[in-house]
Design a protein around this motif. Sequence first.
Motif, PDB file in Angstrom:
ATOM      1  N   THR A 141       3.087   5.331  -2.365  1.00  0.00           N
ATOM      2  CA  THR A 141       2.947   4.538  -1.145  1.00  0.00           C
ATOM      3  C   THR A 141       4.170   3.663  -0.923  1.00  0.00           C
ATOM      4  O   THR A 141       4.852   3.250  -1.867  1.00  0.00           O
ATOM      5  CB  THR A 141       1.718   3.620  -1.207  1.00  0.00           C
ATOM      6  OG1 THR A 141       1.882   2.684  -2.277  1.00  0.00           O
ATOM      7  CG2 THR A 141       0.449   4.413  -1.424  1.00  0.00           C
ATOM      8  N   VAL A 142       4.438   3.407   0.361  1.00  0.00           N
ATOM      9  CA  VAL A 142       5.509   2.483   0.742  1.00  0.00           C
ATOM     10  C   VAL A 142       4.952   1.597   1.855  1.00  0.00           C
ATOM     11  O   VAL A 142       3.971   1.954   2.496  1.00  0.00           O
ATOM     12  CB  VAL A 142       6.763   3.225   1.283  1.00  0.00           C
ATOM     13  CG1 VAL A 142       7.429   4.029   0.201  1.00  0.00           C
ATOM     14  CG2 VAL A 142       6.414   4.093   2.473  1.00  0.00           C
ATOM     15  N   PRO A 143       5.591   0.457   2.105  1.00  0.00           N
ATOM     16  CA  PRO A 143       5.162  -0.361   3.233  1.00  0.00           C
ATOM     17  C   PRO A 143       5.268   0.455   4.514  1.00  0.00           C
ATOM     18  O   PRO A 143       6.193   1.261   4.677  1.00  0.00           O
ATOM     19  CB  PRO A 143       6.176  -1.508   3.244  1.00  0.00           C
ATOM     20  CG  PRO A 143       6.674  -1.583   1.841  1.00  0.00           C
ATOM     21  CD  PRO A 143       6.676  -0.171   1.342  1.00  0.00           C
ATOM     22  N   ALA A 144       4.303   0.247   5.406  1.00  0.00           N
ATOM     23  CA  ALA A 144       4.299   1.031   6.641  1.00  0.00           C
ATOM     24  C   ALA A 144       5.594   0.825   7.404  1.00  0.00           C
ATOM     25  O   ALA A 144       6.044   1.702   8.127  1.00  0.00           O
ATOM     26  CB  ALA A 144       3.122   0.615   7.504  1.00  0.00           C
ATOM     27  N   TYR A 145       6.194  -0.335   7.198  1.00  0.00           N
ATOM     28  CA  TYR A 145       7.363  -0.654   7.993  1.00  0.00           C
ATOM     29  C   TYR A 145       8.672  -0.200   7.354  1.00  0.00           C
ATOM     30  O   TYR A 145       9.736  -0.475   7.878  1.00  0.00           O
ATOM     31  CB  TYR A 145       7.383  -2.161   8.280  1.00  0.00           C
ATOM     32  CG  TYR A 145       7.631  -2.425   9.725  1.00  0.00           C
ATOM     33  CD1 TYR A 145       6.830  -1.809  10.680  1.00  0.00           C
ATOM     34  CD2 TYR A 145       8.681  -3.221  10.145  1.00  0.00           C
ATOM     35  CE1 TYR A 145       7.077  -2.005  12.020  1.00  0.00           C
ATOM     36  CE2 TYR A 145       8.925  -3.427  11.480  1.00  0.00           C
ATOM     37  CZ  TYR A 145       8.126  -2.818  12.413  1.00  0.00           C
ATOM     38  OH  TYR A 145       8.379  -3.002  13.739  1.00  0.00           O
ATOM     39  N   PHE A 146       8.604   0.492   6.237  1.00  0.00           N
ATOM     40  CA  PHE A 146       9.816   1.073   5.643  1.00  0.00           C
ATOM     41  C   PHE A 146      10.448   2.051   6.621  1.00  0.00           C
ATOM     42  O   PHE A 146       9.736   2.843   7.249  1.00  0.00           O
ATOM     43  CB  PHE A 146       9.444   1.818   4.350  1.00  0.00           C
ATOM     44  CG  PHE A 146       9.824   1.086   3.085  1.00  0.00           C
ATOM     45  CD1 PHE A 146       9.978  -0.277   3.078  1.00  0.00           C
ATOM     46  CD2 PHE A 146      10.020   1.789   1.898  1.00  0.00           C
ATOM     47  CE1 PHE A 146      10.330  -0.951   1.910  1.00  0.00           C
ATOM     48  CE2 PHE A 146      10.371   1.128   0.727  1.00  0.00           C
ATOM     49  CZ  PHE A 146      10.525  -0.246   0.738  1.00  0.00           C
ATOM     50  N   GLY A 196       3.869  -8.465  -2.843  1.00  0.00           N
ATOM     51  CA  GLY A 196       4.864  -9.281  -3.521  1.00  0.00           C
ATOM     52  C   GLY A 196       6.142  -9.416  -2.708  1.00  0.00           C
ATOM     53  O   GLY A 196       6.794 -10.458  -2.760  1.00  0.00           O
ATOM     54  N   GLY A 197       6.520  -8.373  -1.988  1.00  0.00           N
ATOM     55  CA  GLY A 197       7.789  -8.431  -1.296  1.00  0.00           C
ATOM     56  C   GLY A 197       7.731  -8.040   0.161  1.00  0.00           C
ATOM     57  O   GLY A 197       8.678  -8.255   0.904  1.00  0.00           O
ATOM     58  N   THR A 198       6.632  -7.422   0.572  1.00  0.00           N
ATOM     59  CA  THR A 198       6.575  -6.893   1.930  1.00  0.00           C
ATOM     60  C   THR A 198       5.254  -7.245   2.598  1.00  0.00           C
ATOM     61  O   THR A 198       4.249  -7.461   1.938  1.00  0.00           O
ATOM     62  CB  THR A 198       6.712  -5.356   1.927  1.00  0.00           C
ATOM     63  OG1 THR A 198       5.648  -4.809   1.149  1.00  0.00           O
ATOM     64  CG2 THR A 198       8.033  -4.928   1.361  1.00  0.00           C
TER      65      THR A 198
END
Lengths: 523, 436
Positions: A141-146, A196-198
């Motif tokens: 998974t990645v942030p949707a906004y990546f 934590g970061g996004t």
Amino acid sequence: MGRVIGIDLGTSNSCVAVVEDGRPIVIPNSGGYKITPSFFAVSPDGQQLVGYPARRQAITNAANTVFATKRLIGRRFGSAEVQRSMELYSYGIVEGPNEDPRIEIVDRTYTCAEVSGIILGEMKRIAEAYLGDSVEAAVITVPAYFNDTQRQSTRDAGRIAGLDVLRIINEPAAAALAYGMGRDAEEKIAIYDLGGGTFDMSILEMSDGVVEVLATAGDTFLGGEDFDRRIVEHLLAGFEEENGIDLRSDSTAMQRLKDAAEKAKCVLSLRDRTEINLPFIASDGGGARHLSCELRRDELEALVEDIVDETLRSVERCVRDSGLSNEDIDHVVVVGGQSRMPMVQQAVTDYFEQRPHKGVNPDEVVALGAAIQGSALVGGTQDVLLLDVTPLSLGISTYGGHFTRLIDRNTTVPVNKSHLFTTTRDDQAAVKIRVLQGENEVALENDLLGEFVLAGIPPAPKGEPEIEVSFDIDSSGIVSVSARDVATGMEQSITVNSKSTLSAEELELLIEENSLFDVEFKA
Amino acid sequence: MSRERDDVQRAAEILSVIPGFDSSRLVLSPEEGFLLSRIDGVTPWRLLVEMSGVDAAHAEQCLDAWLVAGAIETVAGTDSNSIHLDPSSTAPTAPTERRDAAGIDLSLVDPSLEIDVKTQKRILEFEARQGGGYHHRLGIDPGADIRTIKKAYFKLSREFHPDRFFRCDLGPYSERLPLIFKTILEAYDALLRACPADSAESGSSTGRREGDPPRGGAQWNESQTLDRSEFEKIARLGQRTLHNVPRSVRDERHQKAEEFFEASRLSEREGRLEEASTSLRLAIRFEPENLAYRSALKDLKNRKEELSVHDVLDASKSYLSMNPDELGRTMKALEEILGLRPQDSGLNHRAACVALALNQLNRARSLAEIAAEQSPEVVHYHTTLGRIHLAQGHTGHAKREFELALEFAPQDADARRELANLLRSGREAYVGGSRG
């Protein structure tokens, strides 16, 4: 295909899950913890440490302990985010050959994908130890906004870890899959994911196991780390005022402060006040100095109020994009460690006028969703389907430096769209197609994904030739773009997703290098 | 081998012409020529025989002869249940065809694929529904409300979303399935936008409901050719602001597009391909989001190309008896069509022969090399390449090519004669060399 694991590769912590007997479960690491710090370190004796062991020695070995690479991956070295990280983090960040940030610690220079790959490799090992079998495939998974580059770099990281990355999916969508599994009701839900970061915000609609993403918004550089940072700044200022000593240049002290700040933050989610004690933090002519102070919840809230407000702006945009209004939302689900903070919970409650849903564990739900998606892709879980969207608009740069969108953000994939363009000069023989991703009207402000030239346009007055530009995104999010001269049928195209901050040779080398250390699993 | 097959299986066999095969090597009657030219890698043999009017026994003889001559091959994996690759093909259907209750041609279903028979039937069913409007595509009534539209969309997505077939071997469906989902999505988006309840809900959505008129930038880059004709003007306007116009106007455009589409099908059936593609382009202008039109245009383009390849090859057949002017013109025609099909080995070879006749040796060589590379099994490509090498004085290269040709076909008279000549003259040259 064997088992597919789902990995939530977080800024601060990572989590791995798998579907067993039709149910998704989180896999604990050898210490029994369900989450593993996304920390990597090289100890003074040259040993590579990952997870808790790396995090434990962070204070004594600050310059060689790497964390939060998720905030750097896929970005340009010159970007504001990377420059800010260089001020914040005690490990070295240098510029790589492709304008990418690279991490320089005691033994050598690592790419961000490589460090992420080491973390992913650890998650793979955790799963293998639990399952008693080798694991080859994963959904990450990645942030949707990546953006595209950040996704591609994460995919590279998976390959470096020896994983066949079946799919990169968005964290809120994964959370929705886990939340929605086994629920038949037709619901519209909002997922507020502050990690934590996004930060990510998504609105989804689900019915009979189909999850449709209606809209997504967020900020890939806003999260718990920034909350910690505010506390550290507060402590630094207080200490300097009292003792006249600036601790910023002392990396060990900074690491201790960061650690203490994070602990205090967690305590303040449960209590009203906490003590921060850091003995022997510095020394000068007058002997050793200690940092000792109290932090109250309302003090912390005043420090981070604007960050929480910032997230609400994304929430508002997301709701607007979805075409719904607040009352239409049936449930609000909060995800990510930082969402435990009472102030955040309250802000979400106030905005949606309802209390967040309590049924999910904010640290684990994303990994569970990734495991479900993995299982669904290989045919194990038949009753869920994720209809994902592209988070950022795609288009091309046009005359005058404008950005012309062909695919709007929040469009369901797979999709293709095309539009006619023309020349701007008489007898113009070629056009350059610059493929961009972003929301800014000014082309330069968006991310350049790739470019190509369509040449051989027959001489004609400007505005006469018809050039059809087509965008295609497949269900894996891979973007291809083609341009065709309608009159001659001539065509040029590129697949822009092949671009990554690592060159192909570099990646192959890393994969090979990494596989040298592979230990065959003994069943 | 093919002789041992039983007749039923053979009738359903699908054949394709081996790329690069030079049909001028065969002596054909007009009937036979027609039959051979219709072999397309798609249509079953029995249909071809019926279309051609050649009598069955004679057709079987031809089939044997062409298989032996290496002109055609059977398409891999075909059996009596073969998939008909192109459902939009206008080939007449055979009287023996089986259809189920929904009118689906069961002979198109292939149980050997990784998708089950039921899904295949659903795909064919869905494709058969493509002609109608958006409601028809989703299988709902024209008056359906948002909820019904959504339900239908979710249900179809669960069936046809590409993730359902992730990394499966889909055979002939691999390109069609993504298209199906896009068609569903397109219908869903259009219907959702058209729903009055939805537009009342929020007017400011920048999201997926808004559709695709690109923003940003003004006159600079959008096409400025609006005044070409009345039709195009309306249509182009439609392309820009399609999703902001009232539904009645959109329906009207759809109607118009369908009319042009019908017209193009008619023209195509009667062989007027230029006219057909003009009609199709107009249909696309009126309804640019309709993928069916675009794929039809693509098919048509392919067909046109194939035809022109055939024409050019036919016209250049007698290159040996041409004068330099004629040769130059032929070369130009060949180069033109090569621009469209740069990999076609037959074309490359013919162009190489013409270039050799024109004494453009370097050009000839690179063309012949492409042909030989694409279809190394075709003997006379090597022979031609050898001749070109010879003309350039590269006897070593020439010898190798002739030997290669003989390796593939030890009996080939042309290659053998050339090699023999070369060896004879080579010895003389060698002897001459040692004297000097």
